[in-house]
Design an enzyme around this catalytic site. Structure first.
Site, short mmCIF file in Angstrom:
data_model
loop_
_atom_site.label_atom_id
_atom_site.label_comp_id
_atom_site.label_asym_id
_atom_site.label_seq_id
_atom_site.Cartn_x
_atom_site.Cartn_y
_atom_site.Cartn_z
CG HIS A 26 -0.36 -0.22 2.53
ND1 HIS A 26 -0.52 -1.40 3.22
CD2 HIS A 26 0.42 0.55 3.31
CE1 HIS A 26 0.13 -1.34 4.38
NE2 HIS A 26 0.70 -0.16 4.45
CD GLU A 77 -2.11 3.05 6.52
OE1 GLU A 77 -2.03 3.52 7.68
OE2 GLU A 77 -1.33 2.18 6.09
#
Length: 289
Positions: A26, A77
């Site tokens: 991420h 994120e």
């Protein structure tokens, strides 16, 4: 004998990133209104909200979004720090990219949701690929790339670097990424290196851009880091330590478990100051459960 030992150990150790089970997990970055960004990403960009958590004792919330589960797909994120409504993206961060079968339709959907279209859809200069560019509510840029189908729609993160050859060497050796292709555009005064763990249309790639004569960029305080999975954070940190001593950069967190979470990580900066966090694969999967 002791003086020659590092030379015999280093080549074997430097092979580890190529043997390791790695993938981009991420990208972490900060936003000024978490609910607003979640709404835009899900309704305009077509992402799914995968999980969300609030940590009031540390005064932040975050959310994970993407086009598939975190166990298999690259996600974003988003971090919201209580009371902070805007951030400086800086000049170094470039963009994320989303692959879609119909760029024209996606642009119209984004426009209908109030999105900021900064480049209308159409072929790239001197090529046939159809692209567009849009900005999210915080000013992060997303390139939209037309592709028939892909297992990884969230397909790219672009960062600007001051020395392309140095950066390519760093990411090949420190992270085990493969150089998939180079793009040289002397007429526009930039060169690009595209790196990934699999072929470009099957994975998320890292696009490193060098603009002629520009050796430094501002980092701002918005974009934070990328996370990469590894089967051994300790061995991976040893490799990074060796590479940083030769090419620049530094380890910013020694390998070990995060207090209270027990997920083992290590983090480092590349020669341009871009941050990467290496996360233990088994611990990451436990965290998702």
């Amino acid at each position: 004998m002791a003086e020659t030992e590092p030379k015999s150990v280093a080549p074997e150790l430097l092979e580890w990133p190529k043997k390791d089970k790695r993938r981009l997990l991420h990208a972490v970055y900060r936003v000024g209104d978490l609910e607003r960004t979640i709404k835009f990403y899900t309704e305009a960009l077509g992402m799914k909200l995968l999980r969300q958590r609030d940590i009031p004792e540390e005064k932040y919330s975050n959310a994970f979004l993407g086009f598939g589960p975190e166990e298999t797909n690259f996600v974003v994120e988003l971090t919201y720090n209580y009371g902070v409504t805007s951030y400086d993206i800086g000049t170094g961060f470039g963009h994320f990219a989303i692959a879609t079968p119909d760029v024209y339709k996606l642009v119209e959907d984004i426009r209908a949701k109030g999105g900021n279209v900064t480049r209308e859809p159409g072929p790239v200069k001197g090529g046939k690929s159809v692209i567009a560019f849009v900005k999210d509510p915080d000013g992060y840029t997303f390139e939209l790339i037309q592709r028939p189908s892909t297992p990884e729609p969230l397909c790219q993160i672009m960062l600007r670097v001051g020395d392309l050859e140095r950066s390519i060497s760093f990411y090949e050796r420190a992270l085990g990424l493969k150089l998939l292709r180079r793009i040289e555009r002397p007429e526009y005064k930039y060169n690009i290196g595209i790196l990934g763990y699999a072929e470009e249309d099957h994975t998320t790639i890292l696009e490193l851009t060098y603009n002629y004569g520009v050796t430094e960029y501002t980092k701002g305080n918005a974009y934070a880091q990328i996370a990469v999975g590894t089967d051994d954070v300790y061995k991976s940190a040893e490799v990074v330590d060796l590479v940083t001593k030769e090419l620049g950069g530094k380890i910013t967190r020694q390998p070990g478990p995060i207090p209270g979470l027990n997920t083992k990580i290590t983090s480092f900066l590349d020669p341009d100051g871009w941050k990467t966090v290496l996360v233990d694969n088994a611990d990451f999967l436990k965290e998702l459960q």
